[in-house]
Design an enzyme around this catalytic site. Structure first.
Site, PDB file in Angstrom:
ATOM      1  N   LYS A  73      32.412 -39.073 -40.425  1.00  0.00           N
ATOM      2  CA  LYS A  73      33.098 -40.311 -40.061  1.00  0.00           C
ATOM      3  C   LYS A  73      32.540 -41.558 -40.738  1.00  0.00           C
ATOM      4  O   LYS A  73      33.281 -42.459 -41.104  1.00  0.00           O
ATOM      5  CB  LYS A  73      33.052 -40.494 -38.538  1.00  0.00           C
ATOM      6  CG  LYS A  73      33.773 -39.402 -37.774  1.00  0.00           C
ATOM      7  CD  LYS A  73      33.674 -39.632 -36.270  1.00  0.00           C
ATOM      8  CE  LYS A  73      34.394 -38.530 -35.511  1.00  0.00           C
ATOM      9  NZ  LYS A  73      34.300 -38.726 -34.033  1.00  0.00           N
TER      10      LYS A  73
ATOM     11  N   LYS B  61      27.656 -22.503 -47.879  1.00  0.00           N
ATOM     12  CA  LYS B  61      28.217 -21.357 -48.593  1.00  0.00           C
ATOM     13  C   LYS B  61      29.660 -21.588 -49.039  1.00  0.00           C
ATOM     14  O   LYS B  61      30.248 -20.746 -49.710  1.00  0.00           O
ATOM     15  CB  LYS B  61      28.154 -20.119 -47.687  1.00  0.00           C
ATOM     16  CG  LYS B  61      26.741 -19.615 -47.457  1.00  0.00           C
ATOM     17  CD  LYS B  61      26.643 -18.691 -46.271  1.00  0.00           C
ATOM     18  CE  LYS B  61      26.588 -19.443 -44.973  1.00  0.00           C
ATOM     19  NZ  LYS B  61      25.357 -20.223 -44.798  1.00  0.00           N
TER      20      LYS B  61
ATOM     21  N   ALA C  29      18.091 -19.014 -46.686  1.00  0.00           N
ATOM     22  CA  ALA C  29      17.356 -20.184 -46.176  1.00  0.00           C
ATOM     23  C   ALA C  29      16.212 -20.486 -47.147  1.00  0.00           C
ATOM     24  O   ALA C  29      16.469 -20.880 -48.272  1.00  0.00           O
ATOM     25  CB  ALA C  29      16.867 -19.957 -44.754  1.00  0.00           C
TER      26      ALA C  29
ATOM     27  N   ASP D 287      29.721 -15.465 -41.985  1.00  0.00           N
ATOM     28  CA  ASP D 287      28.507 -15.967 -42.626  1.00  0.00           C
ATOM     29  C   ASP D 287      27.871 -14.889 -43.508  1.00  0.00           C
ATOM     30  O   ASP D 287      27.481 -15.156 -44.651  1.00  0.00           O
ATOM     31  CB  ASP D 287      27.516 -16.433 -41.556  1.00  0.00           C
ATOM     32  CG  ASP D 287      26.221 -16.969 -42.157  1.00  0.00           C
ATOM     33  OD1 ASP D 287      26.279 -18.010 -42.827  1.00  0.00           O
ATOM     34  OD2 ASP D 287      25.164 -16.342 -41.950  1.00  0.00           O
TER      35      ASP D 287
ATOM     36  N   LYS E 174      27.573 -14.651 -47.677  1.00  0.00           N
ATOM     37  CA  LYS E 174      26.292 -14.460 -48.365  1.00  0.00           C
ATOM     38  C   LYS E 174      26.350 -13.283 -49.339  1.00  0.00           C
ATOM     39  O   LYS E 174      25.854 -13.371 -50.464  1.00  0.00           O
ATOM     40  CB  LYS E 174      25.181 -14.261 -47.341  1.00  0.00           C
ATOM     41  CG  LYS E 174      24.824 -15.523 -46.573  1.00  0.00           C
ATOM     42  CD  LYS E 174      23.770 -15.264 -45.513  1.00  0.00           C
ATOM     43  CE  LYS E 174      23.414 -16.546 -44.768  1.00  0.00           C
ATOM     44  NZ  LYS E 174      22.416 -16.332 -43.706  1.00  0.00           N
TER      45      LYS E 174
END
Length: 363
Positions: free
Chosen positions: A59, A127, A159, A226, A230
């Protein structure tokens, strides 16, 4: 910076050199972005000083503000987030600016090519960009060549673990990746380990979101999306062409909760606690552990739950650990194994900060 050297005469010589400033713009001030800002504020690197020139969320945006007060400044900013305005302003900064995308937003990920073309470096734990159409990924990868704006996405897969760099090093040395298997979701390891401790499934998911182990919408983890992303990123980095719809994925999200808003999803998740309690108990009776695994070969990618022996490397994973096995022509019988924390705002932000420093070295 002051470096003291002992000469052959035994005298001390002091050489003074100012630190190199690395300007960065951070998109996203949530778990990872906020942690990164804190780590930058506490960074004490002998060679580099990282300067935050701007921060935005979905925002609002602020520029050249006191980084310690960014949260309050951003909250009361009068400038709304407009990506055409932001990218145009970033293009006017001197060479060496690094853009960090910590949002997970498709809108932000679609800005990458414009930014890179304008000479702005990018590092991201997101990703999104690498899992759009194959052609978009290839355009982004082209910016990893010497002499161009750098594009780094190490933290998008492991990570803080060196997964992407290991794959790239193997390929650059002339090797060819033949298979990648293992657990690449620290969130999933956390979930199944917590189930083993007798904690209810719904409470585990809420805790994972609060601690930053999961995506902002935990269904991105529970759906297998997810993990699918990956493995898609790893496969593409290995040089293979895959689209998302070619991946076989087992989802943990109840069909009845797919269309809820995030809070509604979390509120109704407790109805499925007994299902996961029973499934976990059955695995324990068989001296097995539930693990959410993936496997990539040139023939395809498959993602889903497996019962693995309790004494196996996968069965022994703790906390948010990942375990990735990389097979290649040179490592055909005994794979390269990468293991360690695969989720968490601290390790992910630290991985992004490491990418920032590496880009700084190359500028």
């Amino acid at each position: 910076m002051s470096i003291t050297l002992n000469s052959i005469t035994g005298k001390n010589i002091s050489i003074y050199k100012s630190k190199k400033t690395i300007p960065v713009f951070i998109a996203g001030n949530g778990a990872i972005g906020g942690t990164l800002i804190r780590q930058i504020n506490h960074l004490n690197n002998a060679l580099f000083q990282v300067k935050i020139v701007g921060v935005c969320n979905s925002k609002k945006v602020i520029w050249n503000s006191d980084p310690v007060l960014y949260h309050e400044k951003l909250k009361y900013s009068d400038e709304e987030t407009n990506w055409e305005n932001i990218t145009n302003k970033l293009a006017r900064y001197p060479e060496g600016l690094i853009f960090i995308d910590a949002t997970g937003s498709e809108i932000v990920a679609r800005q990458y090519l414009k930014l890179l073309t304008q000479g702005i470096h990018i590092t991201t734990p997101s990703k999104r960009a690498n899992t759009f159409e194959q052609s978009y990924f290839e355009e982004l990868k082209a910016f990893q060549k010497p002499g161009r704006a750098q594009y780094r996405y190490e933290t998008a897969v492991g990570a803080g673990l060196p997964v992407i760099s290991t794959i790239n090093n193997l390929i650059e040395s002339g090797d060819s990746i033949t298979k990648i298997t293992g657990v690449v979701s620290g969130t999933m390891t956390y979930i199944f380990n917590q189930l083993q401790q007798g904690i209810t499934f719904s409470e585990i998911i809420k805790a994972a979101k609060k601690e930053g182990y999961s995506e902002p919408d935990p269904r991105d983890d529970l759906s297998g999306e997810d993990v699918a992303r990956k493995f898609l990123i790893m496969a593409r980095t290995c040089g293979y062409k895959f689209e998302r719809d070619q991946i076989k994925v087992e989802s943990l999200v109840p069909k009845e909760l797919i269309d809820y808003q995030v809070n509604g999803f979390l509120d109704h998740l407790s109805f499925y606690d007994d299902h996961w309690k029973n499934r976990n108990s059955q695995a324990l009776l068989n001296n097995k552990r539930l693990r959410y695994t993936g496997e990539f070969t040139p023939d395809g990618i498959e993602i889903g739950i497996k019962e693995v022996p309790a004494g196996s490397p996968l069965g022994g994973l703790r906390k948010t650990d990942n375990l990735i096995q990389i097979y290649s022509e040179r490592y055909a019988d005994s794979p390269i194994v990468i293991q360690g924390p695969g989720a968490g705002k601290e390790v992910t932000a630290a991985g992004v900060l490491s990418d920032i420093i590496e880009i700084g070295r190359g500028i």
